[in-house]
Design a protein around this motif. Sequence first.
Motif, PDB file in Angstrom:
ATOM      1  N   GLY A 282       0.804  -1.061  -0.074  1.00  0.00           N
ATOM      2  CA  GLY A 282       0.078  -0.001  -0.125  1.00  0.00           C
ATOM      3  C   GLY A 282       0.969   1.090   0.017  1.00  0.00           C
ATOM      4  N   ASN A 283       2.138   1.030   0.705  1.00  0.00           N
ATOM      5  CA  ASN A 283       2.737   2.288   0.968  1.00  0.00           C
ATOM      6  C   ASN A 283       3.304   2.558  -0.603  1.00  0.00           C
ATOM      7  N   PHE A 284       3.696   1.599  -1.250  1.00  0.00           N
ATOM      8  CA  PHE A 284       4.372   1.653  -2.592  1.00  0.00           C
ATOM      9  C   PHE A 284       3.563   2.301  -3.440  1.00  0.00           C
ATOM     10  N   CYS A 285       2.374   1.773  -3.527  1.00  0.00           N
ATOM     11  CA  CYS A 285       1.228   2.229  -4.499  1.00  0.00           C
ATOM     12  C   CYS A 285       0.828   3.611  -3.948  1.00  0.00           C
ATOM     13  N   SER A 286       0.747   4.102  -2.849  1.00  0.00           N
ATOM     14  CA  SER A 286       0.559   5.441  -2.478  1.00  0.00           C
ATOM     15  C   SER A 286       1.444   6.419  -3.074  1.00  0.00           C
ATOM     16  N   ILE A 287       2.680   5.882  -2.990  1.00  0.00           N
ATOM     17  CA  ILE A 287       3.803   6.605  -3.536  1.00  0.00           C
ATOM     18  C   ILE A 287       3.601   7.024  -5.085  1.00  0.00           C
ATOM     19  N   LEU A 288       3.081   5.819  -5.754  1.00  0.00           N
ATOM     20  CA  LEU A 288       2.935   6.016  -7.239  1.00  0.00           C
ATOM     21  C   LEU A 288       1.743   6.893  -7.556  1.00  0.00           C
ATOM     22  N   ALA A 289       0.698   6.711  -6.615  1.00  0.00           N
ATOM     23  CA  ALA A 289      -0.502   7.474  -6.584  1.00  0.00           C
ATOM     24  C   ALA A 289      -0.291   8.916  -6.639  1.00  0.00           C
ATOM     25  N   VAL A 290       0.507   9.425  -5.587  1.00  0.00           N
ATOM     26  CA  VAL A 290       0.975  10.685  -5.514  1.00  0.00           C
ATOM     27  C   VAL A 290       1.855  11.199  -6.614  1.00  0.00           C
ATOM     28  N   ALA A 291       2.608  10.607  -7.081  1.00  0.00           N
ATOM     29  CA  ALA A 291       3.624  10.668  -8.249  1.00  0.00           C
ATOM     30  C   ALA A 291       2.725  10.969  -9.567  1.00  0.00           C
ATOM     31  N   TYR A 292       1.716  10.150  -9.699  1.00  0.00           N
ATOM     32  CA  TYR A 292       1.139  10.401 -11.091  1.00  0.00           C
ATOM     33  C   TYR A 292      -0.222  11.169 -11.095  1.00  0.00           C
ATOM     34  N   LEU A 293      -0.782  11.205  -9.705  1.00  0.00           N
ATOM     35  CA  LEU A 293      -1.946  11.993  -9.637  1.00  0.00           C
ATOM     36  C   LEU A 293      -1.937  13.301  -8.888  1.00  0.00           C
ATOM     37  N   GLY A 294      -0.908  13.342  -8.305  1.00  0.00           N
ATOM     38  CA  GLY A 294      -0.404  14.492  -7.166  1.00  0.00           C
ATOM     39  C   GLY A 294      -0.982  14.378  -5.782  1.00  0.00           C
ATOM     40  N   GLN A 295      -0.341  15.173  -5.197  1.00  0.00           N
ATOM     41  CA  GLN A 295      -0.534  15.054  -3.491  1.00  0.00           C
ATOM     42  C   GLN A 295      -2.239  15.120  -3.233  1.00  0.00           C
TER      43      GLN A 295
END
Length: 415
Positions: free
Chosen positions: A344-357
Amino acid sequence: MVSMLEGCSEGCGIAAALVAVFTWGTFGVPLKCNVNVEVNFFVMQSYKTLVCFVTSWLVIFLGEPIRWTPWGIVSGLFWVPGAACGIYAIRNAGVAVAVGTWSSIQVITSCIFGILIFQESVKDTKQTIMAIMTLMVGLVGMSRYSDSSAVAGGKDEGTVATAAEYAPVDSTDSEEALVGGGVPGPRKMKRAVSDGTVRKLVPLELEIENMTQPLIDGGPGDQYLDHDHKDAKERMVRIFNGRIVLTQRQMGLLAAIVNGAWGGLNLIPLHYAQRDSGMSGASYLISYATGSLIVCVWIWIGLFIYHYLNNQQNVQEALDHLPAWHVRELGIPGVLAGLFYSVGNFCSILAVAYLGQGVGFSFCQGQLLVSGLWGVFYFKEIQGRETIIKWFGSAIVTVIGIIWLSAMHENAPAH
Protein backbone atom coordinates in the motif's frame (compact mmCIF):
# COMPACT_ATOMS: atom_id res chain seq x y z
CA MET A 1 17.68 -1.14 -17.94
CA VAL A 2 14.45 0.61 -18.87
CA SER A 3 11.95 0.99 -16.02
CA MET A 4 8.75 -0.98 -16.42
CA LEU A 5 6.90 2.09 -15.12
CA GLU A 6 8.27 4.40 -17.80
CA GLY A 7 5.43 6.05 -19.67
CA CYS A 8 2.93 5.58 -16.85
CA SER A 9 0.54 8.44 -16.18
CA GLU A 10 -2.98 8.92 -14.81
CA GLY A 11 -4.12 5.34 -15.38
CA CYS A 12 -1.20 3.93 -13.39
CA GLY A 13 -1.94 6.39 -10.60
CA ILE A 14 -5.59 5.36 -10.32
CA ALA A 15 -4.70 1.66 -10.39
CA ALA A 16 -2.03 2.20 -7.72
CA ALA A 17 -4.46 4.15 -5.53
CA LEU A 18 -7.01 1.32 -5.76
CA VAL A 19 -4.39 -1.23 -4.70
CA ALA A 20 -3.35 1.07 -1.82
CA VAL A 21 -6.97 1.33 -0.68
CA PHE A 22 -7.26 -2.48 -0.55
CA THR A 23 -3.91 -3.29 1.05
CA TRP A 24 -4.01 -0.49 3.62
CA GLY A 25 -7.55 -1.51 4.51
CA THR A 26 -6.43 -5.14 4.93
CA PHE A 27 -3.05 -4.95 6.67
CA GLY A 28 -4.53 -5.34 10.17
CA VAL A 29 -6.45 -8.53 9.35
CA PRO A 30 -3.56 -11.02 9.96
CA LEU A 31 -3.01 -9.48 13.39
CA LYS A 32 -6.64 -9.69 14.42
CA CYS A 33 -6.88 -13.29 13.23
CA ASN A 34 -3.70 -14.75 14.66
CA VAL A 35 -2.27 -12.78 17.56
CA ASN A 36 -3.38 -12.86 21.19
CA VAL A 37 -0.53 -11.13 22.98
CA GLU A 38 -0.19 -7.50 23.87
CA VAL A 39 2.42 -5.72 21.76
CA ASN A 40 3.75 -2.23 22.36
CA PHE A 41 2.59 0.08 19.59
CA PHE A 42 6.13 1.13 18.63
CA VAL A 43 7.16 -2.52 18.29
CA MET A 44 4.28 -2.93 15.85
CA GLN A 45 5.50 0.11 13.91
CA SER A 46 9.02 -1.33 13.90
CA TYR A 47 7.75 -4.51 12.23
CA LYS A 48 6.11 -2.39 9.54
CA THR A 49 9.28 -0.36 9.05
CA LEU A 50 11.52 -3.43 8.72
CA VAL A 51 9.26 -5.09 6.16
CA CYS A 52 8.98 -1.82 4.25
CA PHE A 53 12.79 -1.59 4.10
CA VAL A 54 13.29 -5.20 2.97
CA THR A 55 10.61 -5.08 0.28
CA SER A 56 11.64 -1.66 -1.03
CA TRP A 57 14.56 -3.24 -2.88
CA LEU A 58 12.16 -5.19 -5.08
CA VAL A 59 11.77 -2.07 -7.24
CA ILE A 60 15.13 -3.06 -8.75
CA PHE A 61 13.30 -5.85 -10.59
CA LEU A 62 11.03 -3.20 -12.12
CA GLY A 63 14.08 -1.68 -13.73
CA GLU A 64 14.48 1.14 -11.24
CA PRO A 65 18.08 2.20 -10.45
CA ILE A 66 19.34 2.33 -6.86
CA ARG A 67 19.22 5.99 -5.95
CA TRP A 68 19.36 7.89 -2.69
CA THR A 69 18.10 11.24 -1.50
CA PRO A 70 18.17 12.58 2.07
CA TRP A 71 14.53 13.56 1.56
CA GLY A 72 13.84 9.91 2.46
CA ILE A 73 14.91 10.62 6.04
CA VAL A 74 12.50 13.54 6.14
CA SER A 75 9.70 11.20 5.02
CA GLY A 76 10.75 8.80 7.78
CA LEU A 77 10.60 11.58 10.37
CA PHE A 78 6.97 12.12 9.39
CA TRP A 79 5.92 8.50 8.87
CA VAL A 80 7.50 6.51 11.73
CA PRO A 81 6.32 8.65 14.69
CA GLY A 82 3.01 9.43 12.98
CA ALA A 83 2.16 5.82 12.17
CA ALA A 84 3.18 4.73 15.68
CA CYS A 85 0.72 7.30 17.04
CA GLY A 86 -1.87 5.81 14.68
CA ILE A 87 -1.43 2.38 16.29
CA TYR A 88 -1.68 3.92 19.76
CA ALA A 89 -4.84 5.74 18.64
CA ILE A 90 -6.50 2.53 17.49
CA ARG A 91 -5.71 0.82 20.77
CA ASN A 92 -7.15 3.63 22.90
CA ALA A 93 -9.93 5.21 20.83
CA GLY A 94 -10.91 2.25 18.64
CA VAL A 95 -10.40 1.45 14.95
CA ALA A 96 -13.43 3.31 13.64
CA VAL A 97 -12.86 6.62 15.40
CA ALA A 98 -9.07 6.63 15.00
CA VAL A 99 -8.91 5.76 11.29
CA GLY A 100 -11.82 8.06 10.47
CA THR A 101 -10.15 10.94 12.31
CA TRP A 102 -6.73 10.69 10.72
CA SER A 103 -8.09 9.89 7.24
CA SER A 104 -10.18 13.06 7.28
CA ILE A 105 -7.22 15.15 8.44
CA GLN A 106 -4.96 13.62 5.79
CA VAL A 107 -7.49 14.52 3.10
CA ILE A 108 -7.42 18.14 4.32
CA THR A 109 -3.62 18.33 4.47
CA SER A 110 -3.27 16.69 1.06
CA CYS A 111 -5.70 19.22 -0.42
CA ILE A 112 -3.86 22.15 1.16
CA PHE A 113 -0.41 21.05 0.01
CA GLY A 114 -1.44 19.65 -3.35
CA ILE A 115 -3.78 22.32 -4.64
CA LEU A 116 -2.81 25.45 -2.73
CA ILE A 117 0.94 25.03 -2.16
CA PHE A 118 2.15 22.83 -5.03
CA GLN A 119 -0.42 24.30 -7.44
CA GLU A 120 -1.25 20.88 -8.89
CA SER A 121 -3.41 20.95 -12.00
CA VAL A 122 -7.08 20.10 -11.57
CA LYS A 123 -9.90 20.51 -14.06
CA ASP A 124 -12.04 22.59 -11.72
CA THR A 125 -10.87 23.82 -8.31
CA LYS A 126 -14.37 24.29 -6.89
CA GLN A 127 -15.50 20.83 -7.97
CA THR A 128 -12.29 19.34 -6.59
CA ILE A 129 -12.96 20.91 -3.19
CA MET A 130 -16.56 19.66 -3.31
CA ALA A 131 -15.32 16.17 -4.18
CA ILE A 132 -12.92 16.27 -1.23
CA MET A 133 -15.73 17.41 1.09
CA THR A 134 -17.91 14.56 -0.21
CA LEU A 135 -15.12 12.10 0.49
CA MET A 136 -14.70 13.47 4.02
CA VAL A 137 -18.43 13.21 4.73
CA GLY A 138 -18.34 9.57 3.65
CA LEU A 139 -15.26 8.82 5.77
CA VAL A 140 -16.79 10.43 8.85
CA GLY A 141 -20.03 8.51 8.28
CA MET A 142 -18.25 5.17 7.94
CA SER A 143 -16.24 5.95 11.05
CA ARG A 144 -19.41 6.86 12.95
CA TYR A 145 -21.33 3.75 11.98
CA SER A 146 -18.39 1.35 12.31
CA ASP A 147 -18.83 1.49 16.08
CA SER A 148 -22.13 -0.28 16.70
CA SER A 149 -21.89 0.19 20.45
CA ALA A 150 -21.62 3.97 20.15
CA VAL A 151 -24.61 4.09 17.79
CA ALA A 152 -26.80 1.75 19.80
CA GLY A 153 -25.76 3.14 23.14
CA GLY A 154 -25.38 -0.36 24.48
CA LYS A 155 -21.84 0.09 25.74
CA ASP A 156 -19.61 2.79 27.05
CA GLU A 157 -18.46 5.09 24.32
CA GLY A 158 -14.83 4.25 24.98
CA THR A 159 -15.32 0.48 24.70
CA VAL A 160 -14.71 -1.15 21.35
CA ALA A 161 -15.94 -4.57 20.34
CA THR A 162 -13.09 -6.78 19.15
CA ALA A 163 -12.71 -9.72 16.80
CA ALA A 164 -11.49 -12.09 19.49
CA GLU A 165 -12.43 -12.98 23.04
CA TYR A 166 -10.45 -11.39 25.84
CA ALA A 167 -9.66 -14.38 28.05
CA PRO A 168 -8.76 -13.50 31.65
CA VAL A 169 -5.86 -15.32 33.29
CA ASP A 170 -4.92 -15.51 36.92
CA SER A 171 -2.55 -12.82 38.04
CA THR A 172 0.70 -13.98 39.62
CA ASP A 173 4.04 -12.42 40.28
CA SER A 174 5.55 -14.16 37.26
CA GLU A 175 6.40 -12.18 34.18
CA GLU A 176 4.62 -14.79 32.04
CA ALA A 177 1.27 -13.71 33.46
CA LEU A 178 2.08 -10.02 33.27
CA VAL A 179 2.86 -10.31 29.57
CA GLY A 180 -0.74 -11.43 29.07
CA GLY A 181 0.00 -14.26 26.68
CA GLY A 182 1.97 -16.65 28.81
CA VAL A 183 5.16 -15.73 26.95
CA PRO A 184 8.40 -16.12 28.87
CA GLY A 185 11.06 -13.51 28.48
CA PRO A 186 13.15 -10.95 30.31
CA ARG A 187 11.02 -7.93 29.49
CA LYS A 188 9.46 -6.26 32.48
CA MET A 189 5.96 -5.44 31.31
CA LYS A 190 4.79 -3.19 34.13
CA ARG A 191 1.02 -3.26 34.37
CA ALA A 192 -1.03 -1.97 37.29
CA VAL A 193 -4.07 -4.20 37.78
CA SER A 194 -7.01 -3.25 39.95
CA ASP A 195 -9.00 -6.46 40.09
CA GLY A 196 -6.25 -9.07 40.36
CA THR A 197 -6.42 -10.20 36.76
CA VAL A 198 -4.82 -9.39 33.47
CA ARG A 199 -6.27 -10.13 30.07
CA LYS A 200 -4.97 -11.40 26.77
CA LEU A 201 -5.07 -8.63 24.23
CA VAL A 202 -5.25 -8.44 20.49
CA PRO A 203 -2.75 -5.83 19.24
CA LEU A 204 -4.24 -2.58 18.02
CA GLU A 205 -7.36 -2.98 20.17
CA LEU A 206 -8.58 -0.99 23.15
CA GLU A 207 -7.86 -2.42 26.57
CA ILE A 208 -11.17 -2.88 28.37
CA GLU A 209 -12.70 -2.80 31.82
CA ASN A 210 -10.14 -2.68 34.63
CA MET A 211 -7.03 -2.91 32.48
CA THR A 212 -4.51 -0.09 32.68
CA GLN A 213 -2.22 1.22 29.97
CA PRO A 214 0.91 3.38 30.23
CA LEU A 215 1.90 5.72 27.43
CA ILE A 216 5.05 3.80 26.44
CA ASP A 217 5.40 0.89 28.87
CA GLY A 218 5.58 3.30 31.75
CA GLY A 219 7.99 6.03 32.77
CA PRO A 220 8.86 8.07 35.83
CA GLY A 221 6.67 10.99 34.80
CA ASP A 222 3.76 9.04 33.32
CA GLN A 223 1.08 7.65 35.62
CA TYR A 224 -1.12 4.67 34.81
CA LEU A 225 -4.78 5.01 34.05
CA ASP A 226 -6.93 5.74 37.06
CA HIS A 227 -8.60 2.37 37.54
CA ASP A 228 -11.04 3.71 40.12
CA HIS A 229 -13.19 4.85 37.20
CA LYS A 230 -15.23 2.06 35.68
CA ASP A 231 -16.30 4.10 32.68
CA ALA A 232 -13.65 4.11 29.92
CA LYS A 233 -14.60 7.71 29.16
CA GLU A 234 -13.59 8.72 32.72
CA ARG A 235 -10.35 6.75 33.11
CA MET A 236 -7.55 9.27 33.19
CA VAL A 237 -4.00 9.39 31.87
CA ARG A 238 -1.68 11.66 33.79
CA ILE A 239 1.46 12.68 31.93
CA PHE A 240 4.34 15.07 32.63
CA ASN A 241 4.06 14.43 36.39
CA GLY A 242 0.34 15.20 36.39
CA ARG A 243 0.61 18.56 34.65
CA ILE A 244 -1.66 17.27 31.88
CA VAL A 245 -4.59 14.95 32.56
CA LEU A 246 -6.54 13.37 29.70
CA THR A 247 -8.98 10.50 29.39
CA GLN A 248 -7.84 7.34 27.65
CA ARG A 249 -10.14 8.13 24.74
CA GLN A 250 -8.80 11.69 24.50
CA MET A 251 -5.26 10.33 24.37
CA GLY A 252 -6.33 8.08 21.49
CA LEU A 253 -7.98 10.95 19.63
CA LEU A 254 -4.92 13.14 20.19
CA ALA A 255 -2.70 10.40 18.77
CA ALA A 256 -5.02 10.07 15.73
CA ILE A 257 -4.81 13.82 15.15
CA VAL A 258 -1.01 13.66 15.33
CA ASN A 259 -0.99 10.81 12.80
CA GLY A 260 -3.25 12.76 10.46
CA ALA A 261 -1.52 16.13 10.77
CA TRP A 262 2.10 14.93 11.09
CA GLY A 263 2.20 11.39 9.69
CA GLY A 264 0.02 12.45 6.76
CA LEU A 265 2.85 14.66 5.50
CA ASN A 266 5.15 11.70 4.85
CA LEU A 267 4.97 11.98 1.04
CA ILE A 268 5.43 15.75 0.88
CA PRO A 269 9.24 15.27 0.59
CA LEU A 270 8.62 13.23 -2.59
CA HIS A 271 7.78 16.44 -4.41
CA TYR A 272 11.13 17.96 -3.45
CA ALA A 273 12.98 14.75 -4.38
CA GLN A 274 11.37 15.00 -7.82
CA ARG A 275 12.39 18.65 -8.03
CA ASP A 276 15.97 18.19 -6.83
CA SER A 277 16.86 14.74 -8.19
CA GLY A 278 14.20 14.00 -10.77
CA MET A 279 13.15 10.88 -8.88
CA SER A 280 10.04 9.01 -9.95
CA GLY A 281 7.64 7.58 -7.40
CA ALA A 282 9.10 4.07 -7.64
CA SER A 283 12.74 5.13 -7.37
CA TYR A 284 11.92 7.14 -4.24
CA LEU A 285 10.80 4.04 -2.34
CA ILE A 286 14.33 2.90 -1.41
CA SER A 287 15.15 6.32 0.03
CA TYR A 288 11.78 6.41 1.84
CA ALA A 289 12.21 2.96 3.40
CA THR A 290 15.88 3.46 4.28
CA GLY A 291 15.17 6.85 5.81
CA SER A 292 12.31 5.37 7.84
CA LEU A 293 14.56 2.57 9.12
CA ILE A 294 17.17 5.14 10.16
CA VAL A 295 14.54 7.12 12.08
CA CYS A 296 13.21 3.92 13.69
CA VAL A 297 16.71 2.98 14.88
CA TRP A 298 17.20 6.51 16.25
CA ILE A 299 14.01 6.18 18.30
CA TRP A 300 15.07 2.78 19.69
CA ILE A 301 18.44 4.26 20.67
CA GLY A 302 16.59 7.16 22.32
CA LEU A 303 14.39 4.73 24.28
CA PHE A 304 17.46 2.79 25.41
CA ILE A 305 19.23 5.96 26.57
CA TYR A 306 16.08 7.06 28.40
CA HIS A 307 15.81 3.77 30.32
CA TYR A 308 19.59 3.67 30.84
CA LEU A 309 19.57 7.06 32.54
CA ASN A 310 16.51 6.16 34.64
CA ASN A 311 17.86 2.79 35.82
CA GLN A 312 21.13 3.80 37.46
CA GLN A 313 22.98 3.56 34.15
CA ASN A 314 22.61 -0.22 34.14
CA VAL A 315 22.78 -1.59 30.58
CA GLN A 316 20.94 -4.84 31.32
CA GLU A 317 18.17 -3.04 33.20
CA ALA A 318 17.78 -0.62 30.29
CA LEU A 319 17.54 -3.53 27.82
CA ASP A 320 15.00 -5.29 30.04
CA HIS A 321 12.79 -2.20 30.07
CA LEU A 322 12.61 -1.98 26.28
CA PRO A 323 9.33 -3.27 24.79
CA ALA A 324 9.28 -6.97 23.88
CA TRP A 325 9.03 -7.99 20.21
CA HIS A 326 7.19 -11.33 20.72
CA VAL A 327 8.83 -12.72 17.58
CA ARG A 328 7.45 -16.24 18.06
CA GLU A 329 3.84 -15.08 18.34
CA LEU A 330 3.95 -12.04 16.09
CA GLY A 331 6.53 -13.06 13.49
CA ILE A 332 4.32 -14.47 10.72
CA PRO A 333 1.25 -12.22 11.18
CA GLY A 334 3.54 -9.25 11.71
CA VAL A 335 5.35 -9.91 8.44
CA LEU A 336 2.06 -10.43 6.58
CA ALA A 337 0.70 -7.18 7.97
CA GLY A 338 3.93 -5.46 7.03
CA LEU A 339 3.74 -6.82 3.48
CA PHE A 340 0.21 -5.54 3.00
CA TYR A 341 1.17 -2.17 4.40
CA SER A 342 4.35 -1.98 2.30
CA VAL A 343 2.48 -2.72 -0.91
CA GLY A 344 0.00 0.00 0.00
CA ASN A 345 2.83 2.37 0.82
CA PHE A 346 4.50 1.75 -2.55
CA CYS A 347 1.23 2.21 -4.39
CA SER A 348 0.45 5.41 -2.47
CA ILE A 349 3.80 6.81 -3.61
CA LEU A 350 2.88 5.98 -7.22
CA ALA A 351 -0.56 7.51 -6.74
CA VAL A 352 0.95 10.76 -5.48
CA ALA A 353 3.58 10.74 -8.25
CA TYR A 354 1.01 10.33 -11.06
CA LEU A 355 -2.10 11.97 -9.58
CA GLY A 356 -0.58 14.59 -7.30
CA GLN A 357 -0.75 15.07 -3.53
CA GLY A 358 -4.25 16.53 -3.46
CA VAL A 359 -5.94 13.85 -5.56
CA GLY A 360 -3.66 10.82 -5.14
CA PHE A 361 -3.20 10.72 -1.36
CA SER A 362 -6.83 11.70 -0.72
CA PHE A 363 -7.91 8.81 -2.97
CA CYS A 364 -5.90 6.39 -0.82
CA GLN A 365 -7.89 7.31 2.31
CA GLY A 366 -10.65 5.09 0.93
CA GLN A 367 -8.84 2.42 2.98
CA LEU A 368 -11.54 2.92 5.60
CA LEU A 369 -14.04 1.45 3.13
CA VAL A 370 -12.09 -1.82 2.89
CA SER A 371 -11.39 -2.10 6.61
CA GLY A 372 -15.09 -1.51 7.22
CA LEU A 373 -16.04 -4.30 4.80
CA TRP A 374 -13.77 -6.67 6.71
CA GLY A 375 -15.52 -5.57 9.89
CA VAL A 376 -19.00 -6.14 8.44
CA PHE A 377 -18.59 -9.44 6.61
CA TYR A 378 -15.70 -11.23 8.33
CA PHE A 379 -15.25 -10.00 11.89
CA LYS A 380 -18.95 -9.12 12.38
CA GLU A 381 -17.93 -5.99 14.28
CA ILE A 382 -20.81 -3.89 12.95
CA GLN A 383 -24.10 -5.17 14.32
CA GLY A 384 -27.70 -4.22 13.64
CA ARG A 385 -29.45 -3.84 10.29
CA GLU A 386 -29.99 -0.09 10.63
CA THR A 387 -26.36 0.56 11.50
CA ILE A 388 -25.13 -1.58 8.60
CA ILE A 389 -27.45 0.25 6.18
CA LYS A 390 -26.16 3.62 7.39
CA TRP A 391 -22.58 2.40 7.05
CA PHE A 392 -23.18 1.28 3.46
CA GLY A 393 -24.87 4.62 2.73
CA SER A 394 -21.73 6.38 3.96
CA ALA A 395 -19.61 3.98 1.91
CA ILE A 396 -21.54 4.93 -1.24
CA VAL A 397 -20.88 8.61 -0.49
CA THR A 398 -17.19 7.78 -0.07
CA VAL A 399 -17.05 5.97 -3.42
CA ILE A 400 -18.78 8.91 -5.10
CA GLY A 401 -16.21 11.25 -3.57
CA ILE A 402 -13.32 9.07 -4.77
CA ILE A 403 -14.66 8.81 -8.33
CA TRP A 404 -15.42 12.52 -8.45
CA LEU A 405 -12.00 13.38 -7.10
CA SER A 406 -10.18 11.16 -9.61
CA ALA A 407 -12.19 12.72 -12.44
CA MET A 408 -10.93 16.16 -11.43
CA HIS A 409 -7.27 15.30 -11.97
CA GLU A 410 -5.69 17.07 -14.91
CA ASN A 411 -3.44 14.83 -17.01
CA ALA A 412 0.23 15.68 -16.55
CA PRO A 413 3.36 14.52 -18.33
CA ALA A 414 4.59 11.09 -17.34
CA HIS A 415 7.22 10.91 -14.59
